[in-house]
Design a protein around this motif. Structure first.
Motif, short mmCIF file in Angstrom:
data_model
loop_
_atom_site.label_atom_id
_atom_site.label_comp_id
_atom_site.label_asym_id
_atom_site.label_seq_id
_atom_site.Cartn_x
_atom_site.Cartn_y
_atom_site.Cartn_z
N THR A 6 -19.09 26.42 -64.30
CA THR A 6 -20.49 26.00 -64.19
C THR A 6 -20.64 24.94 -63.10
O THR A 6 -21.60 24.98 -62.33
CB THR A 6 -20.98 25.45 -65.54
N ILE A 7 -19.70 24.03 -63.03
CA ILE A 7 -19.76 22.99 -62.00
C ILE A 7 -19.58 23.61 -60.62
O ILE A 7 -20.30 23.25 -59.67
CB ILE A 7 -18.68 21.92 -62.26
N LEU A 8 -18.66 24.56 -60.48
CA LEU A 8 -18.50 25.23 -59.19
C LEU A 8 -19.72 26.06 -58.83
O LEU A 8 -20.09 26.16 -57.66
CB LEU A 8 -17.25 26.11 -59.20
N ARG A 9 -20.39 26.62 -59.82
CA ARG A 9 -21.61 27.38 -59.57
C ARG A 9 -22.70 26.45 -59.05
O ARG A 9 -23.42 26.79 -58.12
CB ARG A 9 -22.08 28.08 -60.85
N ILE A 10 -22.80 25.26 -59.61
CA ILE A 10 -23.76 24.27 -59.12
C ILE A 10 -23.44 23.91 -57.67
O ILE A 10 -24.33 23.81 -56.82
CB ILE A 10 -23.75 23.02 -60.01
N PHE A 11 -22.16 23.71 -57.39
CA PHE A 11 -21.74 23.34 -56.04
C PHE A 11 -22.09 24.44 -55.03
O PHE A 11 -22.67 24.17 -53.97
CB PHE A 11 -20.23 23.07 -56.02
N TYR A 12 -21.75 25.68 -55.35
CA TYR A 12 -21.93 26.77 -54.40
C TYR A 12 -23.33 27.34 -54.37
O TYR A 12 -23.68 28.07 -53.45
CB TYR A 12 -20.90 27.87 -54.63
N LEU A 15 -24.94 26.28 -51.35
CA LEU A 15 -24.33 26.78 -50.12
C LEU A 15 -24.48 28.28 -49.93
O LEU A 15 -24.76 28.75 -48.82
CB LEU A 15 -22.84 26.43 -50.09
N LEU A 16 -24.27 29.04 -50.98
CA LEU A 16 -24.20 30.50 -50.83
C LEU A 16 -25.54 31.14 -50.50
O LEU A 16 -25.60 32.03 -49.65
CB LEU A 16 -23.61 31.14 -52.09
N ILE A 17 -26.60 30.73 -51.16
CA ILE A 17 -27.90 31.36 -50.91
C ILE A 17 -28.34 31.14 -49.47
O ILE A 17 -28.68 32.11 -48.78
CB ILE A 17 -28.94 30.89 -51.94
N PRO A 18 -28.33 29.91 -48.95
CA PRO A 18 -28.70 29.74 -47.54
C PRO A 18 -27.72 30.41 -46.58
O PRO A 18 -28.12 30.95 -45.55
CB PRO A 18 -28.71 28.23 -47.32
N SER A 19 -26.42 30.42 -46.92
CA SER A 19 -25.43 31.03 -46.04
C SER A 19 -25.64 32.53 -45.93
O SER A 19 -25.57 33.09 -44.83
CB SER A 19 -24.02 30.77 -46.55
N VAL A 20 -25.89 33.18 -47.05
CA VAL A 20 -26.13 34.62 -47.03
C VAL A 20 -27.41 34.93 -46.27
O VAL A 20 -27.45 35.84 -45.44
CB VAL A 20 -26.18 35.19 -48.47
N PHE A 21 -28.45 34.16 -46.51
CA PHE A 21 -29.73 34.38 -45.83
C PHE A 21 -29.60 34.19 -44.32
O PHE A 21 -30.04 35.03 -43.53
CB PHE A 21 -30.78 33.43 -46.41
N ILE A 22 -28.98 33.10 -43.89
CA ILE A 22 -28.82 32.83 -42.45
C ILE A 22 -27.91 33.87 -41.82
O ILE A 22 -28.17 34.35 -40.70
CB ILE A 22 -28.30 31.40 -42.23
N PRO A 46 -18.81 27.26 -43.92
CA PRO A 46 -18.22 25.92 -43.73
C PRO A 46 -19.15 24.96 -42.99
O PRO A 46 -19.16 23.76 -43.27
CB PRO A 46 -16.96 26.19 -42.89
N LEU A 47 -19.96 25.50 -42.09
CA LEU A 47 -20.91 24.64 -41.38
C LEU A 47 -21.95 24.06 -42.34
O LEU A 47 -22.25 22.87 -42.29
CB LEU A 47 -21.59 25.45 -40.28
N LEU A 48 -22.48 24.88 -43.23
CA LEU A 48 -23.42 24.38 -44.23
C LEU A 48 -22.75 23.43 -45.20
O LEU A 48 -23.37 22.45 -45.63
CB LEU A 48 -24.05 25.54 -44.99
N HIS A 49 -21.51 23.70 -45.55
CA HIS A 49 -20.77 22.79 -46.43
C HIS A 49 -20.71 21.41 -45.76
O HIS A 49 -20.93 20.39 -46.43
CB HIS A 49 -19.37 23.33 -46.68
N TYR A 50 -20.42 21.39 -44.48
CA TYR A 50 -20.34 20.12 -43.77
C TYR A 50 -21.70 19.41 -43.76
O TYR A 50 -21.79 18.22 -44.08
CB TYR A 50 -19.84 20.34 -42.34
N PHE A 51 -22.75 20.13 -43.39
CA PHE A 51 -24.06 19.50 -43.29
C PHE A 51 -24.59 19.04 -44.65
O PHE A 51 -25.16 17.96 -44.75
CB PHE A 51 -25.07 20.42 -42.63
N VAL A 52 -24.41 19.85 -45.67
CA VAL A 52 -24.98 19.52 -46.98
C VAL A 52 -24.17 18.43 -47.67
O VAL A 52 -24.72 17.42 -48.12
CB VAL A 52 -25.07 20.78 -47.87
N TYR A 53 -22.86 18.61 -47.76
CA TYR A 53 -22.07 17.70 -48.59
C TYR A 53 -21.40 16.57 -47.82
O TYR A 53 -21.03 15.57 -48.43
CB TYR A 53 -21.02 18.48 -49.38
N GLU A 54 -21.22 16.69 -46.54
CA GLU A 54 -20.61 15.59 -45.80
C GLU A 54 -21.65 14.66 -45.19
O GLU A 54 -21.43 13.46 -45.08
CB GLU A 54 -19.70 16.13 -44.69
#
Length: 92
Positions: A6-12, A15-22, A46-54
């Motif tokens: 559940t925690i990993l689902r919250i994390f992703y 990331l996943l919805i915008p990544s798939v869309f883009i 990975p680019l979205l991971h960087y922008f969102v979480y870093e």
């Protein structure tokens, strides 16, 4: 175990919805093909991971660390997920 998924689902979810869309938008630019989608996804996730979480939500790593997920683990999981998706779409 279910709590960790559940925690990993919250994390992703962030990331996943915008990544798939883009990735879909970028792959439709030159005519859609599964390998183009995989390549776009390999770069975008990975680019979205960087922008969102870093950059934007860097304090949320403490929330995930509380449940046993380190920053390095989350980055490795992101890269592995994008590589697996790229490999699957390349061979379709």
């Amino acid at each position: 175990m279910i709590r960790q998924f559940t925690i990993l689902r919250i994390f992703y979810l962030k990331l996943l919805i915008p990544s798939v869309f883009i990735s879909l938008l970028l792959s439709f630019q030159g005519g859609f093909s599964a390998s183009d989608f995989g390549l776009c996804f390999l770069l975008i996730l990975p680019l979205l991971h960087y922008f969102v979480y870093e950059l934007r939500l860097k304090n949320e790593y403490a929330f995930y660390a509380h449940f046993g997920f380190s920053r390095i683990f989350l980055w490795m999981l992101t890269v592995i997920l994008s590589i697996i998706t790229n490999l699957i779409t390349t061979f379709l």
